[in-house]
Design a protein around this motif. Structure first.
Motif, PDB file in Angstrom:
ATOM      1  N   CYS A  12     -14.951  -2.805  39.306  1.00 28.12           N
ATOM      2  CA  CYS A  12     -15.953  -3.236  38.321  1.00 28.12           C
ATOM      3  C   CYS A  12     -16.448  -1.992  37.583  1.00 28.12           C
ATOM      4  CB  CYS A  12     -17.082  -4.022  38.991  1.00 28.12           C
ATOM      5  SG  CYS A  12     -18.055  -3.084  40.183  1.00 28.12           S
ATOM      6  N   LEU A  13     -17.627  -2.082  36.975  1.00 30.78           N
ATOM      7  CA  LEU A  13     -18.132  -0.940  36.197  1.00 30.78           C
ATOM      8  C   LEU A  13     -18.784   0.118  37.101  1.00 30.78           C
ATOM      9  CD1 LEU A  13     -18.895   0.437  33.517  1.00 30.78           C
ATOM     10  CD2 LEU A  13     -20.851  -1.131  33.367  1.00 30.78           C
ATOM     11  N   GLY A  14     -19.808  -0.297  37.837  1.00 30.22           N
ATOM     12  CA  GLY A  14     -20.589   0.672  38.605  1.00 30.22           C
ATOM     13  C   GLY A  14     -20.146   0.851  40.044  1.00 30.22           C
ATOM     14  N   ASN A  15     -19.360  -0.081  40.568  1.00 32.38           N
ATOM     15  CA  ASN A  15     -18.933  -0.117  41.981  1.00 32.38           C
ATOM     16  C   ASN A  15     -20.130  -0.208  42.933  1.00 32.38           C
ATOM     17  OD1 ASN A  15     -17.025   1.959  44.318  1.00 32.38           O
ATOM     18  ND2 ASN A  15     -16.996  -0.243  44.098  1.00 32.38           N
ATOM     19  N   CYS A  17     -22.141  -3.463  42.634  1.00 30.42           N
ATOM     20  CA  CYS A  17     -22.459  -4.899  42.720  1.00 30.42           C
ATOM     21  C   CYS A  17     -21.213  -5.748  42.943  1.00 30.42           C
ATOM     22  CB  CYS A  17     -23.194  -5.377  41.464  1.00 30.42           C
ATOM     23  SG  CYS A  17     -24.835  -4.654  41.260  1.00 30.42           S
ATOM     24  N   ARG A  18     -20.410  -5.952  41.896  1.00 31.83           N
ATOM     25  CA  ARG A  18     -19.349  -6.956  41.979  1.00 31.83           C
ATOM     26  C   ARG A  18     -18.174  -6.524  42.859  1.00 31.83           C
ATOM     27  NH1 ARG A  18     -18.808  -7.341  35.651  1.00 31.83           N
ATOM     28  NH2 ARG A  18     -19.354  -5.146  36.004  1.00 31.83           N
ATOM     29  N   HIS A  50     -22.778   5.992  39.904  1.00 29.64           N
ATOM     30  CA  HIS A  50     -23.316   5.637  41.224  1.00 29.64           C
ATOM     31  C   HIS A  50     -22.464   6.195  42.366  1.00 29.64           C
ATOM     32  CE1 HIS A  50     -26.321   3.043  39.457  1.00 29.64           C
ATOM     33  NE2 HIS A  50     -25.395   2.605  38.637  1.00 29.64           N
ATOM     34  N   PRO A 132     -24.345  -8.760  37.362  1.00 25.37           N
ATOM     35  CA  PRO A 132     -25.674  -9.221  37.779  1.00 25.37           C
ATOM     36  C   PRO A 132     -26.737  -8.130  37.753  1.00 25.37           C
ATOM     37  CG  PRO A 132     -24.397  -8.693  39.732  1.00 25.37           C
ATOM     38  CD  PRO A 132     -23.520  -8.360  38.537  1.00 25.37           C
TER      39      PRO A 132
HETATM   40  P1  4NP Z   1     -21.247  -3.512  38.828  1.00 18.64           P
HETATM   41  O1  4NP Z   1     -22.715  -3.605  38.174  1.00 18.64           O
HETATM   42  O2  4NP Z   1     -20.307  -3.063  37.737  1.00 18.64           O
HETATM   43  O3  4NP Z   1     -20.984  -4.912  39.255  1.00 18.64           O
HETATM   44  O4  4NP Z   1     -21.381  -2.529  39.962  1.00 18.64           O
HETATM   45  C1  4NP Z   1     -23.334  -2.543  37.508  1.00 18.64           C
HETATM   46  C2  4NP Z   1     -24.025  -1.596  38.231  1.00 18.64           C
HETATM   47  C3  4NP Z   1     -24.678  -0.567  37.569  1.00 18.64           C
HETATM   48  C4  4NP Z   1     -24.605  -0.482  36.192  1.00 18.64           C
HETATM   49  C5  4NP Z   1     -23.904  -1.430  35.468  1.00 18.64           C
HETATM   50  C6  4NP Z   1     -23.259  -2.448  36.128  1.00 18.64           C
HETATM   51  N1  4NP Z   1     -25.273   0.569  35.509  1.00 18.64           N
HETATM   52  O5  4NP Z   1     -25.282   0.553  34.274  1.00 18.64           O
HETATM   53  O6  4NP Z   1     -25.814   1.462  36.163  1.00 18.64           O
END
Ligand code: 4NP
Length: 166
Positions: A12-15, A17-18, A50, A132
């Motif tokens: 995913c983007l941040g590693n 959440c998803r 992160h 999310p």
């Molecule tokens: P993820 O969610 O990609 O599901 O982990 C996010 C977590 C952090 C950020 C964006 C999406 N962020 O912008 O910090």
């Protein structure tokens, strides 16, 4: 001798959440059936903000309520992951484009098949897992529902022959 494990990377983007949730759900499904030795499971983010952090507290809590532990520490995907893994499963169109952009045009073909995870969804799911991070608490449960369904479909597609559920 047991066959080589199938190597999966959820992205995913941040590693936080998803993709850590998908990793934890898939590990949970494997654990229920004693199939852990047949797979290597990891997750990564296309961003590095992160790196080193555990999964988001809200996602960990929502998963724990379902009896699912999220063990991951965030890291950023790197080009070598395209050769280390057999399948890279992305959460949304941005992740898919970012992972595809790691393929070097004149370089080796990636070992990994790069696929949106929700292609394995079995309940007429949308094609993207919504992020999310900036939403309310319901978003985390919705994401877990989507991921659980798709991870079950993924395991059904990749399970070693002879390990079918009765
Ligand atoms: P993820 O969610 O990609 O599901 O982990 C996010 C977590 C952090 C950020 C964006 C999406 N962020 O912008 O910090």
């Amino acid at each position: 001798m047991s066959p080589e494990p199938t190597r999966l990377l959820f992205v995913c983007l941040g590693n936080i959440c998803r993709s850590p949730a998908a990793e934890g759900i898939f590990l949970h499904l494997l654990g229920r059936e004693g199939l852990e030795p047949a797979f290597v499971v990891d997750s990564a983010g296309t961003g590095s903000w992160h790196a080193g952090q555990p999964a988001d507290r809200r996602m960990r809590s929502a998963a724990e309520r379902r009896g699912i532990h999220l063990p991951s520490r965030a890291r950023q995907i790197e080009a070598a992951d395209l050769q280390r893994f057999d399948h890279i499963l992305t959460m949304d169109e941005d992740n898919l484009a970012a992972v595809r952009a790691l393929v070097i045009p004149q370089g080796p073909q990636p070992q990994a098949r790069i696929t949106p995870l929700l292609q394995y969804g079995r309940r007429g799911s949308p094609l993207e897992v919504p992020d999310p991070y900036y939403g309310g608490p319901d978003g985390f449960d919705h994401v877990l529902d989507l991921l659980d369904d798709a991870c079950q479909g993924l395991l059904a597609a990749l399970r070693p022959s002879g390990s079918e559920r009765r």
